[in-house]
Design a protein around this motif. Structure first.
Motif, PDB file in Angstrom:
ATOM      1  N   GLN A 225       0.827  -1.212   0.000  1.00 34.36           N
ATOM      2  CA  GLN A 225       0.000   0.000   0.000  1.00 34.36           C
ATOM      3  C   GLN A 225       0.859   1.258   0.000  1.00 34.36           C
ATOM      4  O   GLN A 225       0.564   2.233  -0.695  1.00 34.36           O
TER       5      GLN A 225
ATOM      6  N   ARG B 202      -2.939  -1.224  -4.795  1.00 33.43           N
ATOM      7  CA  ARG B 202      -4.217  -1.373  -4.122  1.00 33.43           C
ATOM      8  C   ARG B 202      -4.459  -2.856  -3.771  1.00 33.43           C
ATOM      9  O   ARG B 202      -4.181  -3.733  -4.587  1.00 33.43           O
TER      10      ARG B 202
ATOM     11  N   ARG C 101      -7.666  -2.624   7.613  1.00 31.17           N
ATOM     12  CA  ARG C 101      -8.512  -2.203   6.501  1.00 31.17           C
ATOM     13  C   ARG C 101      -7.658  -2.184   5.249  1.00 31.17           C
ATOM     14  O   ARG C 101      -6.713  -1.408   5.190  1.00 31.17           O
ATOM     15  N   PRO C 102      -7.912  -3.031   4.257  1.00 31.59           N
ATOM     16  CA  PRO C 102      -8.988  -4.028   4.240  1.00 31.59           C
ATOM     17  C   PRO C 102      -8.716  -5.178   5.206  1.00 31.59           C
ATOM     18  O   PRO C 102      -7.562  -5.479   5.521  1.00 31.59           O
ATOM     19  N   ARG C 103      -9.795  -5.795   5.666  1.00 33.18           N
ATOM     20  CA  ARG C 103      -9.646  -6.942   6.566  1.00 33.18           C
ATOM     21  C   ARG C 103      -8.908  -8.068   5.839  1.00 33.18           C
ATOM     22  O   ARG C 103      -9.155  -8.320   4.663  1.00 33.18           O
TER      23      ARG C 103
ATOM     24  N   ARG D 198     -11.965 -12.538   3.345  1.00 31.96           N
ATOM     25  CA  ARG D 198     -12.306 -11.203   3.826  1.00 31.96           C
ATOM     26  C   ARG D 198     -11.968 -10.202   2.722  1.00 31.96           C
ATOM     27  O   ARG D 198     -11.832 -10.566   1.558  1.00 31.96           O
ATOM     28  N   GLU D 199     -11.790  -8.942   3.061  1.00 30.97           N
ATOM     29  CA  GLU D 199     -11.703  -7.896   2.056  1.00 30.97           C
ATOM     30  C   GLU D 199     -10.388  -7.882   1.268  1.00 30.97           C
ATOM     31  O   GLU D 199     -10.329  -7.345   0.164  1.00 30.97           O
ATOM     32  N   SER D 200      -9.311  -8.487   1.813  1.00 31.57           N
ATOM     33  CA  SER D 200      -8.011  -8.374   1.146  1.00 31.57           C
ATOM     34  C   SER D 200      -7.892  -9.261  -0.083  1.00 31.57           C
ATOM     35  O   SER D 200      -6.922  -9.181  -0.823  1.00 31.57           O
TER      36      SER D 200
END
Length: 340
Positions: free
Chosen positions: A268, A273, A293-295, A337-339
């Motif tokens: 990051q 991203r 964040r992201p999880r 999750r979000e990653s």
């Protein structure tokens, strides 16, 4: 002239209290002292008598002589746990702590033995000198059938290996690390990623875990896998992130959650991203990964309780000829999750 008093004092050590001293103070026989302090379950002794014996022993500072007890029993109560060269992560650290507490509740004495730099032959001879009733080898030192025989000749009733396979003559508690890598890579493929990096920690000793995880990732069809050496430092992570665009990778299994968090922050910072440019997954399902964040996606590893494994060790000691030689200890499940 008057004589000067001799003020010199002697520093003679206090006599070591014996079981006979405890018996006199408690008003019981020496046999009763032995039964109480050695937790003999076959003899019925009232709780008030047990309390009197324990109080007398505490007042005198008496503790049973381990060597004498071992001679009477024919073996020690020592379970040898060779100290790992490295910390494999919080999950395994908590598991081993729980195992030690559980063994103590079963009246075993857990002895950690620093074995850094020893070969299998050297380690087996060093461990045998302590005459343990059981040895739980964590896999840092590769044992062979000859090493197991050395330990058993010295009185070990059970030699237990913790790792991906079994050693002839030893009981195997199998932890299939390849399944962790396979689950992580399969998850990334399901998310549409094909060019996958797999972090290989540079810290000494972690190859015991990282090599089978890499092999597991390589076993997944449709995945092109690239090993990524990485030290657990911000500098190493930043250097890897800086050359990421030239690698052409769209996903990464970062060995575990700690390395994943380290690398994700570096990616990051380099302007990449997550997950749009790079999907990131770790392993161990640490709480802190859910706070990012992201999880952080992860491979959740389910392991038996310390009580369960301690019971297996106890059974191996008491019934060595009837103990199943292989137990599979863990399962792995990918958690999205979000990653990713």
């Amino acid at each position: 002239m008057p004589q000067t008093p001799n003020t010199q004092t002697t520093n003679a050590p206090s006599p070591v209290p014996t079981s006979a001293d405890v018996a006199r103070l408690a008003g019981v026989s020496r046999a009763t002292v032995s039964y109480v302090l050695n937790n003999a379950e076959a003899v019925r002794i009232s709780e008030p008598t047990r309390r009197k014996v324990r109080d007398a022993a505490e007042e005198l500072g008496y503790v049973p002589h381990a060597a004498a007890r071992s001679l009477r029993a024919g073996h020690t109560r020592i379970v040898l746990l060779p100290t790992s060269n490295v910390l494999a992560g919080p999950l395994h650290g908590a598991f081993l702590n729980e195992l030690q507490w559980a063994l103590r509740r079963l009246d075993y004495t857990v002895v950690q033995y620093g074995s850094l730099g020893l070969t299998g032959d050297e380690a087996a001879r060093a461990w045998a000198e302590l005459r343990p009733v059981a040895v739980i080898s964590l896999g840092d030192i590769v044992l062979c059938a000859r090493n197991v025989a050395t330990l058993k000749r010295a009185g070990a009733r059970a030699v237990i290996t913790l790792g991906p396979g079994r050693v002839p003559g030893a009981h195997a508690l199998v932890m299939d690390q390849a399944a962790v890598g396979a689950k992580a890579a399969a998850h990334l493929v399901e998310r549409g990623r094909r060019r996958i990096g797999v972090v290989v920690p540079q810290e000494e000793g972690l190859g015991f875990f990282s090599e089978p995880r890499l092999a597991g990732a390589r076993s997944v069809a449709s995945a092109e896998v690239e090993p990524l050496p990485l030290a657990h430092t911000e500098e190493s992570a930043a250097a890897l992130a800086a050359r990421w665009p030239s690698l052409g990778l769209d996903g990464v299994f970062a060995y575990n959650d700690e390395y994943a968090m380290l690398l994700m922050r570096a990616l990051q910072d380099a302007g990449l991203r997550v997950p749009e440019d790079v999907a990131v997954i770790g392993a161990d399902d640490l709480l802190i990964g859910r706070l990012l964040r992201p999880r952080l996606s992860t491979v959740q590893i389910e392991m038996p309780t310390g009580d369960h494994l301690a019971a297996l060790v106890d059974r191996a000691v008491r019934e060595p000829s009837h103990f199943t030689e292989r137990h599979d200890l863990m399962t792995a499940v990918a958690v999205r999750r979000e990653s990713t």
